[in-house]
Design a protein around this motif. Structure first.
Motif, PDB file in Angstrom:
ATOM      1  N   GLU A  83       0.848  -1.192   0.000  1.00 27.68           N
ATOM      2  CA  GLU A  83       0.000   0.000   0.000  1.00 27.68           C
ATOM      3  C   GLU A  83       0.883   1.241   0.000  1.00 27.68           C
ATOM      4  OE1 GLU A  83      -2.932   0.139   3.097  1.00 27.68           O
ATOM      5  OE2 GLU A  83      -3.084  -2.044   3.162  1.00 27.68           O
ATOM      6  N   PRO A  84       0.544   2.249  -0.801  1.00 24.30           N
ATOM      7  CA  PRO A  84       1.306   3.507  -0.732  1.00 24.30           C
ATOM      8  C   PRO A  84       1.037   4.194   0.597  1.00 24.30           C
ATOM      9  CG  PRO A  84      -0.579   3.728  -2.211  1.00 24.30           C
ATOM     10  CD  PRO A  84      -0.509   2.283  -1.823  1.00 24.30           C
ATOM     11  N   LEU A  85       2.085   4.761   1.186  1.00 27.45           N
ATOM     12  CA  LEU A  85       1.952   5.335   2.523  1.00 27.45           C
ATOM     13  C   LEU A  85       2.355   6.808   2.565  1.00 27.45           C
ATOM     14  CD1 LEU A  85       1.065   4.348   5.331  1.00 27.45           C
ATOM     15  CD2 LEU A  85       3.454   3.844   5.844  1.00 27.45           C
ATOM     16  N   GLY A  86       2.775   7.358   1.441  1.00 30.15           N
ATOM     17  CA  GLY A  86       3.257   8.729   1.445  1.00 30.15           C
ATOM     18  C   GLY A  86       2.154   9.748   1.271  1.00 30.15           C
ATOM     19  N   ASP A  87       2.561  11.009   1.148  1.00 28.36           N
ATOM     20  CA  ASP A  87       1.606  12.077   0.871  1.00 28.36           C
ATOM     21  C   ASP A  87       1.344  12.206  -0.627  1.00 28.36           C
ATOM     22  OD1 ASP A  87       3.730  14.042  -0.253  1.00 28.36           O
ATOM     23  OD2 ASP A  87       4.487  13.558   1.737  1.00 28.36           O
ATOM     24  N   ASP A  88       2.164  11.510  -1.432  1.00 29.68           N
ATOM     25  CA  ASP A  88       2.013  11.495  -2.882  1.00 29.68           C
ATOM     26  C   ASP A  88       2.272  10.069  -3.360  1.00 29.68           C
ATOM     27  OD1 ASP A  88       1.892  11.987  -5.589  1.00 29.68           O
ATOM     28  OD2 ASP A  88       3.846  12.980  -5.694  1.00 29.68           O
ATOM     29  N   GLY A  89       1.282   9.204  -3.182  1.00 30.49           N
ATOM     30  CA  GLY A  89       1.487   7.798  -3.516  1.00 30.49           C
ATOM     31  C   GLY A  89       2.508   7.178  -2.580  1.00 30.49           C
ATOM     32  N   TYR A  90       3.560   6.607  -3.145  1.00 31.87           N
ATOM     33  CA  TYR A  90       4.621   5.996  -2.341  1.00 31.87           C
ATOM     34  C   TYR A  90       5.655   7.016  -1.862  1.00 31.87           C
ATOM     35  CZ  TYR A  90       2.836   1.497  -3.943  1.00 31.87           C
ATOM     36  OH  TYR A  90       2.038   0.411  -4.181  1.00 31.87           O
ATOM     37  N   PHE A  91       5.466   8.293  -2.163  1.00 36.20           N
ATOM     38  CA  PHE A  91       6.481   9.296  -1.856  1.00 36.20           C
ATOM     39  C   PHE A  91       6.084  10.165  -0.671  1.00 36.20           C
ATOM     40  CE2 PHE A  91       6.889   8.962  -6.640  1.00 36.20           C
ATOM     41  CZ  PHE A  91       7.939   8.059  -6.581  1.00 36.20           C
TER      42      PHE A  91
END
Length: 370
Positions: A83-91
């Protein structure tokens, strides 16, 4: 899965079982053995031959090569199903002009704003209703020194061992864990960070802006320089050292995992303490989370030089160390008791105090209002 991949996996499983049997180690339960057997030296060779290629120009922070590396790592997390966890997808994005060390800011004063740098973060959600809201972090830094003129004919510092080896290990561990039918009880966060070579900037940014609650983060295992076995003190084959090895119970978990997988996990008499604060585990340790770095070679002949290239990595040995790390991560993720700092070690005292404050704050936040 292609036939060649199946044959390689079967051969790896056979060799792994043979080594364990020869060493007199107990057989691992099938689910654990399947996880460890799936870790592929060839896959890591493929990843590192790209990430440490001249095309990425040494992955300096910030740089086009670092951006390409971030996109590549994110694509591997996506392919694994994290699962992506960043504020911009995986970032998890930051503006380098705002967070760079003071000595670096003048160089980028005229750069367009913002000047983005990115931690790459994916989540494997845990299976246990009570424990899935707690987290084990597996980390490495994916930046290196970039291009340094005046260093001879080859100005590109590719950083294959430092720390491309840790980066591709995080990628491979993420893929291996995500491919298992039974997920661990706790959630696992896989993260590669920018800016380590500038003073742990990316990991400290994460510590200041955590993507999962720090009070619910039970441990961090950071991977640094685990691909080269030609240590300055002699060959390090099927062996690795842990920074702050006796500062918390994480060191004990790693050591026991090594005993079960045929690797020797040690406390270096000097460097385990000396380098505890020199890698990205420090950011979380300062917040009270038991956090340590695993390394094979603390010093090697091409350290911070242009000759630290992907063809010098011992991929079979790196896979063996990663199997030990995988078992340690799985053990922590499935144990209802979170690792604790060592109250009997004076060098761990400030981290133990940070942990007490961290969990006292959590209890206050959860207390019903009067």
């Amino acid at each position: 899965m292609p036939v060649s991949r199946i044959l390689r996996a079967a051969l790896a499983a056979t060799l792994f079982a043979a080594v364990a049997a020869q060493a007199g180690e107990p057989r691992l339960p099938p689910a654990q053995a399947q996880l460890l057997d799936s870790i592929s030296a060839d896959a890591m060779r493929g990843h590192l031959s790209f990430l440490a290629s001249d095309a990425l120009e040494g992955r300096g922070t910030p740089s086009r090569g670092l951006d390409i590396a971030a996109e590549y790592i994110a694509s591997q997390f996506r392919a694994a199903g994290l699962e992506p966890l960043g504020d911009d997808g995986y970032f998890q994005t930051a503006d380098w002009r705002e967070i760079a060390p003071e000595r670096e800011r003048a160089r980028f004063a005229d750069a367009p704003a913002p000047l983005p740098v990115r931690n790459v973060v994916g989540l494997l959600r845990g299976s246990d209703p009570a424990l899935s809201g707690t987290y084990v972090l597996v980390t490495a830094h994916y930046d290196h020194l970039g291009i340094r003129e005046g260093t001879g004919d080859d100005a590109i510092h590719n950083g294959a061992n430092d720390d491309g080896s840790g980066t591709v290990s995080v990628i491979e561990l993420a893929r291996a864990f995500a491919a298992q039918k039974q997920r661990p009880k706790r959630s696992i966060v896989f993260m590669t960070v920018f800016g380590e070579e500038h003073g742990l900037v990316g990991s400290r940014y994460y510590g200041a802006h955590p993507l999962v609650p720090v009070a619910d983060t039970v441990a961090n295992i950071n991977l640094e320089q685990i691909g080269r076995t030609d240590d300055s003190e002699g060959p390090q084959v099927l062996a690795a050292a842990v920074t702050g090895a006796d500062y918390s119970e994480v060191g004990d978990v790693l050591r026991r995992a090594g005993e079960r997988t045929g690797t020797r996990i040690t406390r270096h008499p000097v460097n385990s303490d000396r380098y505890f604060g020199a890698s990205d585990n420090q950011a979380l340790a300062d917040l009270g989370v038991p956090a340590h770095t695993v390394s094979v070679a603390y010093a090697f002949s091409d350290y911070h030089g242009p000759a630290d290239t992907w063809d010098k990595i011992d991929y079979a040995n790196m896979a063996a160390i990663d199997r030990t790390v995988a078992l340690a991560v799985l053990t922590i993720a499935n144990d209802p008791q979170a690792p604790r700092w060592n109250a009997d070690n004076p060098k761990a005292a400030k981290y133990l105090e940070a942990a007490r404050k961290l969990h006292a704050g959590k209890q206050e936040a959860q207390a019903p209002a009067k």
